[in-house]
Motif scaffolding. Structure first.
Motif, PDB file in Angstrom:
ATOM      1  N   LEU B 923       0.753  -1.151   0.007  1.00 56.32           N
ATOM      2  CA  LEU B 923      -0.013  -0.027   0.005  1.00 56.32           C
ATOM      3  C   LEU B 923       0.979   1.162  -0.081  1.00 56.32           C
ATOM      4  O   LEU B 923       1.889   1.243   0.719  1.00 56.32           O
ATOM      5  CB  LEU B 923      -1.013   0.207   1.218  1.00 56.32           C
ATOM      6  N   SER B 924       0.544   2.171  -0.788  1.00 56.75           N
ATOM      7  CA  SER B 924       1.148   3.564  -0.671  1.00 56.75           C
ATOM      8  C   SER B 924       0.174   4.473  -0.046  1.00 56.75           C
ATOM      9  O   SER B 924      -0.905   4.939  -0.643  1.00 56.75           O
ATOM     10  CB  SER B 924       1.533   3.783  -2.087  1.00 56.75           C
ATOM     11  N   ASP B 966      -4.691   3.940   0.276  1.00 54.76           N
ATOM     12  CA  ASP B 966      -3.793   3.928  -1.085  1.00 54.76           C
ATOM     13  C   ASP B 966      -4.830   4.265  -2.169  1.00 54.76           C
ATOM     14  O   ASP B 966      -5.926   3.550  -2.221  1.00 54.76           O
ATOM     15  CB  ASP B 966      -3.213   2.293  -1.204  1.00 54.76           C
TER      16      ASP B 966
END
Lengths: 127, 1083
Positions: B923-924, B966
């Motif tokens: 996940l960003s 994200d």
């Protein structure tokens, strides 16, 4: 009307995209792997490159990096076409945009028609 | 001339003689002699005299040339006497003759065969006759003078001795004071014997040792140090001879055992005279001198006489001291006498009274000489009648009778006296007066009064007899106690006892005989229904048995009480025994029930005195009472009684009551149920012959049953626990999952073989160590995660925490994927006492999963390519890129296209799921604005919605907070949910998207008006292919992976997804995502 280089190893898909782009009046040059692509580019400068990623010999990202190194070719818009899953695409998306890719399409998500319209769009931007 | 010379000479000689004769001491005599000889013979002359011991003492060398002085050696008397006899020039003169060529003429000074000394005339030549004559004349004159002087000295000394002796004798005869005698003796002895010191030894406290009692001229050290022992042989010898001994040289002839003391004292000679009286050695008299000398015979005699005198003096003094002591004692006794003593002469005049008499009768010194009656009357302390009585008594005594009277004085608290009058007999046996002895008998009188009161008031019967056993006195109680009618006084006591038929435990005659011999005895008698305690005691008067006193006490109530007490004691004894047996049973514990039964049988048998004892226990399986153990008749027989049986045992069990079957002479039985709380476990049956069971025994057996029930219950619990434990141990030992048990401090207390396999630590290494050190959890990157171990939370909060993806590093460094679940273990009070961790090795699962994931990836990629071709070509055909189609062609090709599309979606979702499962979701996460995303999604889904004429309504009243997400994944979540809503909605329906801030989360809800879901399907909804089971989903064309992906994505963000639904009315899917906290920097 534009000269387009299609780099794709699957012959059926080559035939499919070729048929569509020629229908739309574009000139299609074909390369079936990365190496061939680079060889073609030695004596031919396309207006747009449609580039597959998973290919025998040299994969799409290597080719892309090579292209970006060549003077005069850096400005050629490149659309990445792949059948990798969305997750893999996500992972590579940053790399792709860093390399100045115009679009990054999952082949199965788009009809040839849609690919053509994306290409036209990219060509428009490139000009 | 010669004549003149001679006359002159004669005159001279006469003058010389006159000088010699008038000399007052031997020295002067010698000097005058020497001078005369020297002058008349014109020679050098030396002269000397002997002392008493015969040594040359007085030496005159004044007429000797200086160079000759000190060269002359003078002879002793003995030497000189031998010289004269032998005529030989003896050795003492030789040295001088060698020095000098002079002639030495020795001429003795002697008179009447008494040799006093000699003159030595040193001449060049032989002496001429005239000179010789002159020398002889003058010498004999000198000798005569010396003799006279000696006699005069002797007379003087004799006078002094006599005086001293007189003094001593006077002291000895005149004084009875030993000390004074000794002092006089010693003082005079020093003068008398001309010695330096004198002492008296006396016996030391009756032993054989004698010490110096008094002394003069001796040091303290000597006085204290010197002793002699009369038992020593030397002293014994002295005593035998009873003569004084003298020691000329104390260094050699020492009598003492302490020679060093003698030396230090400087004593040279001494004399000891024993002091003896009637052959008994009292002590010794001794004199000491620092000059060596012999004591003369007269001195020895004197010493003996002094010692004898001393002996007499000491004896006298001793006697005198005794007499003084005795007379003082007599005086004191008289005055200290409690009794009054009066002496009356023949004229009845008072001659003497002692202090007590004075006190009693008020007499004083003025009373002496008065007629005794008058003397007493004058002070009138006593009644006149008593005085008259006194006169009569004195008359009687004067007649030679002994009379006794009593009288009292007139005090407030009267004193009582007894007077005894006795004739006072003179030395010839004539009566010369009367001695009256008055004794204060007040205490005796009072005692007698007291005794009388006691006799009158005592509860006990009392009777007294004389020495012959004849009754002299008795009290009323005696009469009433024995129910006597007549007066027993004057009759033998035995008669009164036997006449009333008192039954004695022994013969009263014998008792009386023994009592009258002075014994004190106790007897017991019974009279009618009365119990009597009779004590017999002698009456002692003046140390003699004078009679007997017998007391009788009615002890009937006491006897009754004693009998009662004995009964009580027996009862208590029995209870005590029962209690102790019950207590013994308490000691019987354990889980070996059969051993316990045997002990119980024995105890029950003795406790309730039963020959037959059986223990039955109920078996729920067969509904029977089964005899477990038995004692007596049915021993060894395992009887089974159906619950329907009518026996006493079953009835007692069913009724849960103690039941007894008392059949009198035949067998009596008692059945007591064994109850544990409300549960009846069985029955104890006891039996015996010829004695029924009482309530007490039934209760006792009830107690035993209660105790047994606990043991039975414990044993059954123990067996249950044991089998459970065995099962648990099997699990613990043989499971593939690591089981680690840890205490409240997270230290390992249990570690099964599977844990060993996972961690590579041996059990011994692991036990006692902190959990996190043995089970080393690390992150995927390899960092230590022990400080974030959930074990603390599990212990502190008492919750079970499961970590499904936990990498564990083994001791050997190898890493294994595991699933660890930490659970607390609670005690009965709900406190966490310890915990258990189950470690599942997921390494294989994971590897399989990875292979699967790779496989799916490859497969889906390879699937896509042909699907893409199909899609592409179909789309072109359908777009009439390759010419017209018939309606039918177009329709069916559209169906193919749709199916192909579904296939594509499926592949896509499969790929996504496989990613999720392989944990590859990266996940960003960034703060994201929900508004923009939802707008895009709605726009994306607008086509599909429009196809079913569905309205998507986004309800957003206020500006939404940024959320942490994200962006791509958030879009994916929303697409899936909106897509689902469209799929399951009926045409023309409405889809609503709502937002709500809840705490620090934003909850997004997608509501449709579709078919809805039954609650039973809720759980399955979010699982992989969960919708496959929903017939609706097939129609809707879902892959069955959408919600699974949504759930995984939401949870990867730290959020939650849930659903509420009403069948036929629609569903609400909600998910929460964390709100991005505004950083201070952004404010």
């Amino acid at each position: 009307m534009a000269k387009i280089l299609l780099v794709e190893d699957d012959s059926i898909l080559v035939e499919m995209y070729q048929a569509k782009f020629e229908l739309e009046g574009h000139e299609i040059e074909i390369a079936t792997n990365g190496e061939e692509c680079l060889q073609k580019l030695d004596h031919f400068t396309p207006e747009l490159i449609l580039l597959d990623i998973l290919m025998p010999k040299l994969n799409g990202f290597h080719v892309l990096k090579e292209i970006k190194k060549r003077p005069g070719m850096r400005q050629i818009p490149v659309i990445l076409l792949t059948n990798l899953g969305e997750a893999e695409v996500d992972m590579n998306r940053e790399l792709a945009s860093a390399l100045g890719v115009s679009d990054y399409l999952i082949k199965s998500h788009h009809t040839p028609d849609e690919v053509v319209s994306k290409a036209v769009k990219a060509l428009g931007k490139g000009k | 001339m010669k004549q003149v010379a001679l006359e002159n000479n004669l005159e001279r000689v006469q003058a010389d003689i006159a000088k010699i004769t008038s000399a007052t001491s031997p020295t002067r005599v010698l000097r005058q002699l020497n001078r005369a000889l020297a002058r008349s013979t014109k020679t050098q002359v030396a002269g000397f005299c002997f002392d008493t011991t015969g040594k040359p003492e007085v030496i005159d060398e004044t007429n000797l040339a200086t160079e000759l002085r000190d060269k002359l050696k003078y002879p002793t008397r003995t030497q000189l006497e031998q010289e004269n006899l032998s005529g030989d020039h003896s050795s003492w003169l030789k040295p001088l003759s060698k020095i000098n060529s002079n002639r030495l003429n020795v001429l003795s000074i002697a008179n009447d065969h008494q040799l006093y000394g000699a003159v030595i005339v040193v001449a060049n030549d032989d002496l001429e006759g005239g000179h010789l004559l002159l020398i002889n004349l003058l010498s004999s004159q000198a000798a005569m003078t010396m003799k006279a002087l000696h006699l005069r000295d002797l007379a003087k000394q004799a006078a002094a001795e006599t005086l001293a002796l007189q003094r001593i004798t006077r002291a000895i005869t005149n004084s009875l004071d030993g000390d004074k005698i000794v002092k006089t003796l010693l003082d005079n002895a020093v003068k008398l014997f001309k010695v330096d010191a004198a002492s008296i030894f006396l016996n030391d406290g009756g032993t054989s040792i004698y010490r110096i009692y008094r002394s003069i001229g001796l040091t303290k050290r000597y006085i204290e140090g010197i002793t002699f022992d009369s038992q020593s042989p030397r002293i014994k010898q002295v005593l035998q001879e009873a003569e004084p001994i003298q020691v000329f040289d104390m260094r050699t002839g020492n009598l003492s055992d302490q020679p060093s003391l003698v030396l230090k004292e400087g004593i040279a000679s001494a004399m000891f005279a024993p002091i003896c009286s009637e052959g008994r050695l009292i002590g010794a008299f001794s004199v000491y001198t620092k000059q060596q000398r012999h004591f003369t015979d007269s001195e020895v005699r004197l010493a003996k006489s002094l010692a004898d005198q001393s002996a007499i003096a000491f004896t006298n003094a001793e006697l005198h001291a005794d007499i003084i002591k005795v007379s003082a004692e007599i005086d004191q006794t008289r005055n200290l006498m409690q009794d009054g003593l009066l002496v009356v002469d023949l004229e009845r005049s008072l001659r003497y009274h002692n202090a007590a008499a004075g006190r009693i009768l008020g007499l004083d010194s003025t009373s002496q000489g008065l007629p005794v009656g008058e003397a007493i009357m004058e002070h009138s302390r006593v009644a006149e009648t008593s005085v008259i009585e006194l006169d009569h008594a004195v008359d009687g005594a004067l007649r030679g009778e002994s009379v006794r009277t009593t009288f009292s004085d007139r005090g407030i608290e009267p004193c009582h006296y007894e007077a005894v009058y006795s004739p006072y007999l003179g030395p010839d046996g004539d009566t010369i007066g009367v001695i009256i002895n008055i004794r204060d008998i007040t205490p005796l009188y009072l005692e007698r009064e007291k005794l009388r009161t006691i006799q009158d008031n005592i509860q006990d019967g009392m009777i007294m007899t004389d020495i012959n056993g004849i009754v002299t006195e008795l009290n009323d109680e005696w009469s009433s106690l024995l129910g006597l009618s007549g007066d027993p006084i004057g009759r033998p006591l035995i008669d009164t006892l036997t006449s009333r038929m008192v039954r004695f435990d022994r013969d009263p005659k014998l008792i009386m005989e023994q009592v009258l011999q002075g014994k004190r005895l106790m007897g017991y008698g019974e009279l009618d229904d009365k119990h009597l305690q009779v004590s017999f005691g002698p009456i002692i008067r003046s140390g003699q048995v004078a009679g007997a006193v017998v007391t009788a006490r009615d002890i009937t109530p006491l006897i009754k009480k004693t009998v009662e007490a004995n009964e009580m004691a027996a009862k208590a004894q029995r209870h005590l025994r029962e209690l102790s047996q019950l207590a013994d049973l308490t000691a019987v514990v354990g889980f070996n029930v059969h051993g316990i039964y045997q002990k119980y049988l024995a105890k029950i048998s003795s406790l309730v005195e039963s020959s037959v004892v059986s223990i039955y226990l109920y078996e729920p399986a067969t509904q029977e009472l089964v005899r477990q153990a038995a004692l007596g008749e049915k021993e060894g027989d395992s009887e089974r009684l159906a619950i329907t049986d009518s026996s006493l045992v079953v009835r007692a069990f069913v009724a849960r009551k103690r039941l007894a079957s008392n059949s009198g002479t035949d067998q009596s039985t008692l059945a007591v149920p064994i109850m544990h709380h409300s549960k009846t476990l069985g029955v104890i049956l006891v039996g015996r012959k010829r004695q029924d069971y009482g309530e007490h025994e039934a209760r006792l057996l009830g107690l035993v049953a209660m105790r047994l029930s606990v043991l039975v219950e414990n044993a059954s619990l123990f067996h249950e626990v044991n089998s459970r434990r065995e099962r648990w141990e099997a699990v613990f030992r043989f499971t593939d999952e690591g089981i680690v048990i840890f205490d409240r401090e997270a230290r390992i207390v249990g570690f099964n073989p599977a844990s060993v396999a996972i961690t590579q630590y041996d059990v011994v290494d692991a036990i006692g160590k902190p959990f996190t050190r043995i089970v080393k959890t690390i992150s995927a990157e390899g960092t230590d995660m022990s400080n974030v171990s959930p074990i603390k939370r599990a212990l502190q909060e008492g919750v079970t925490i499961t970590k499904s993806e936990q990498l564990v590093e083994a001791r050997t460094g190898g890493r294994i994927w595991t699933e660890i679940s930490y659970s607390p273990i609670f005690d009965d009070a709900g406190n966490v006492t310890s915990g258990i961790a189950i470690i599942r090795n997921t390494q294989k699962d994971r590897e399989v999963e990875e292979i699967k994931s790779d496989f799916i990836s490859i497969v889906s990629h390879e699937l896509r390519t042909p699907l893409t071709a199909i899609k592409g070509f179909l789309s072109m055909v359908l777009k009439r890129d390759f010419g017209e189609l018939t309606d039918k062609q177009s329709h069916y090709l559209s169906r193919v296209y749709q199916s192909n599309q579904r296939m594509i979606d499926l592949v896509e979702d499969l790929l996504e799921s496989s990613h999720i499962e392989s944990g590859k979701i990266n996940l960003s996460v960034n703060p994201v604005a929900m508004e923009g995303i939802i707008a895009e999604v709605v726009a994306e889904e607008a086509g599909k919605a429009a196809a079913k004429q569905i309205l998507i309504k986004v309800n957003r009243r206020q500006r939404l907070p940024l959320i942490l997400a994200d962006e791509t994944r958030l879009r994916q979540i929303l697409v899936n949910l909106v897509d689902n809503a469209i799929k399951y909605s009926l045409p023309e329906a409405e889809i609503k998207v709502d937002f709500k801030v809840k705490g620090d989360e934003l909850v997004t809800t997608v509501t449709d008006e579709g078919v809805g879901i039954t609650p039973s399907q809720f759980d399955r909804l979010f699982t992989k292919f969960g919708r496959i089971y929903n017939p609706m989903s097939v129609q809707a064309g879902g892959t069955g992976l959408g919600l699974y992906i949504v759930k995984n994505l939401v949870e990867a963000h730290g959020g939650r997804v849930w659903v509420t639904s009403r069948e036929g009315r629609g569903s609400r899917f909600s998910f929460s995502l964390p709100i991005a906290k505004q950083l201070p920097l952004l404010k």
